[in-house]
Design an enzyme around this catalytic site. Sequence first.
Site, mmCIF file in Angstrom:
data_model
loop_
_atom_site.group_PDB
_atom_site.id
_atom_site.type_symbol
_atom_site.label_atom_id
_atom_site.label_comp_id
_atom_site.label_asym_id
_atom_site.label_seq_id
_atom_site.Cartn_x
_atom_site.Cartn_y
_atom_site.Cartn_z
ATOM 1 N N SER A 170 0.827 -1.212 0.000
ATOM 2 C CA SER A 170 0.000 0.000 0.000
ATOM 3 C C SER A 170 0.858 1.257 0.000
ATOM 4 O O SER A 170 0.445 2.300 -0.510
ATOM 5 C CB SER A 170 -0.933 0.012 1.216
ATOM 6 O OG SER A 170 -0.192 0.026 2.421
ATOM 7 N N ASP A 218 -2.342 -8.774 3.056
ATOM 8 C CA ASP A 218 -2.683 -7.787 4.076
ATOM 9 C C ASP A 218 -2.857 -8.515 5.405
ATOM 10 O O ASP A 218 -3.513 -9.565 5.453
ATOM 11 C CB ASP A 218 -3.979 -7.063 3.681
ATOM 12 C CG ASP A 218 -4.239 -5.822 4.515
ATOM 13 O OD1 ASP A 218 -4.345 -5.947 5.756
ATOM 14 O OD2 ASP A 218 -4.340 -4.724 3.939
ATOM 15 N N SER A 221 7.178 3.994 18.076
ATOM 16 C CA SER A 221 7.591 5.337 17.664
ATOM 17 C C SER A 221 7.764 6.243 18.877
ATOM 18 O O SER A 221 7.057 6.096 19.883
ATOM 19 C CB SER A 221 6.528 5.918 16.730
ATOM 20 O OG SER A 221 6.687 7.306 16.553
ATOM 21 N N TYR A 280 -1.558 9.035 14.899
ATOM 22 C CA TYR A 280 -0.530 8.023 14.655
ATOM 23 C C TYR A 280 0.111 7.567 15.973
ATOM 24 O O TYR A 280 0.250 6.365 16.229
ATOM 25 C CB TYR A 280 0.529 8.579 13.712
ATOM 26 C CG TYR A 280 1.734 7.685 13.540
ATOM 27 C CD1 TYR A 280 1.669 6.544 12.745
ATOM 28 C CD2 TYR A 280 2.940 7.969 14.178
ATOM 29 C CE1 TYR A 280 2.768 5.709 12.592
ATOM 30 C CE2 TYR A 280 4.046 7.140 14.029
ATOM 31 C CZ TYR A 280 3.951 6.020 13.236
ATOM 32 O OH TYR A 280 5.046 5.192 13.094
ATOM 33 N N LYS A 296 0.043 3.775 17.901
ATOM 34 C CA LYS A 296 1.218 3.024 18.357
ATOM 35 C C LYS A 296 1.121 2.721 19.850
ATOM 36 O O LYS A 296 1.480 1.619 20.303
ATOM 37 C CB LYS A 296 2.490 3.805 18.046
ATOM 38 C CG LYS A 296 2.848 3.858 16.566
ATOM 39 C CD LYS A 296 3.204 2.486 16.019
ATOM 40 C CE LYS A 296 3.732 2.546 14.603
ATOM 41 N NZ LYS A 296 4.075 1.205 14.071
ATOM 42 N N TYR A 344 11.229 4.119 17.715
ATOM 43 C CA TYR A 344 12.089 4.843 16.782
ATOM 44 C C TYR A 344 11.986 6.336 17.026
ATOM 45 O O TYR A 344 10.908 6.860 17.315
ATOM 46 C CB TYR A 344 11.658 4.642 15.334
ATOM 47 C CG TYR A 344 11.511 3.243 14.830
ATOM 48 C CD1 TYR A 344 12.119 2.172 15.467
ATOM 49 C CD2 TYR A 344 10.770 2.996 13.690
ATOM 50 C CE1 TYR A 344 11.986 0.890 14.967
ATOM 51 C CE2 TYR A 344 10.627 1.720 13.187
ATOM 52 C CZ TYR A 344 11.228 0.672 13.829
ATOM 53 O OH TYR A 344 11.091 -0.596 13.326
#
Length: 338
Positions: free
Chosen positions: A36, A60, A126, A150, A154, A178
Site C-alpha cells: 500500500s 494484508d 515510535s 498516529y 502506536k 524509533y
Amino acid sequence: MRQQVLVTGGAGYIGTHTCIELLANDYDIVVVDNFSNSKPAALSRVQKIAGRDFVWYEADLRDRIAIERIFAKHKFCGVLHCAGLKSIDRAERDPLRCYENNLEASISLIETMQRHDVKRMVFSSSATVYGESARVPYREESPLAPNTVYGRSKMMVETLLHDLVHADESWNIAILRYFNPVGAHSSGLIGEDPDGVPGNLMPYICQVAVGKLNHLSIFGHDYPTPDGTGVRDYVHVMDLAQGHFKALRQLSESPGLLTVNLGAGRGYSVLEVVRAFEAASGRKVPYRFAPRRPGDIGSYYADVTRATEVLNWRAQRGLLEMCVDSWRWQSQNPDGYV
C-alpha cells in the site's frame, strides 16, 4: 539450520534495511507486505544486495485467511512487525484507516502467532508515543501522552502487548521506539520512497535537491531552540536495522518484555540538517518558513542508555553520513523504485 523470521512490512523503508541486516546475520526471512505504501521492486534490490533469495507474499495482515496460510507453510522463530501506516498527516485526516491498519492488523497478526505458538515479536513503535509532557531527553519511563492519531495508534498496540505478556508470560516481546530514521543503504539501491509530497524532512530535502519540488517548507521558526526551527533526533536507518537484529537476539537470550528507545541520543535542528545536506550533496536547498503544524513539538531526542546497556547498541553513523547516503539514493533513483 538457519532460523526463519517473518518480516511484516518488509518492502517498506525500515523493513528493507532490516531484511538486509537479518540476511547478513544468517537468518532466513519471509516477507509479507500489501504494498500500500511500498513496491515489490524494493525486495528484488534487497536480494541483489544480500546475494540471497527469500520468500515474499503480497498479503494484508487483516486478511486472516491469507496470513493463516502463510504461517501454515513456515516454521517461524519470531516476527519483526514493521507493517503499518506511518504518515502523521494522513492519520489526522483519516483516523479510522490509521487505527484499522495499525491496531486491527496487529491484533490479527498476534492471534495467528498465538495459534501457531510463535511468541517472539519485535514491534516497530515510535517516539511519538511520548507527546509534549515528557522531559527531554525522552526515557522509556517517560509519561506517554501522544498528541497525534498516529502516536495514539502506536501506544494502543504497545498497551496490547504489555497486557498480552502480563496474561501469558510465554510471550517474548521487544518494543522499539524509533526516533527519526533517515539515510539509506550505502549501495544506493534502496532508500525512502514516499508517495506524494514527503511528510518527513530528509526525503523532502532530497526531492527539492533533485528538482522534484521547488522548495522545502520549514514548519515553524519560532520554537525555543537555538535557531528557532524544530530539533529532532535523527538516526541512520542501517543503525536502526541493527537494533532490530540485536533486539531479536536479546529475546532469545533474555525472554520477557523489553521497551527500548532507538535514536542517536542528540538532536539536530531543521536548519542544521539543511546545511549538512548541502555540504554532502553540493546542492543548494531553497526553503521557506511556514506555520507550525498541529501536533509538532519544538525539541525532542532520546536517552539511549537502555539500548546501550541491554542491547549493546548505539548509533554509529553521524549526520553527514546520513545526508551522504540519502543523497546517493535520491540522485541515483530520482523517481524512487519506478
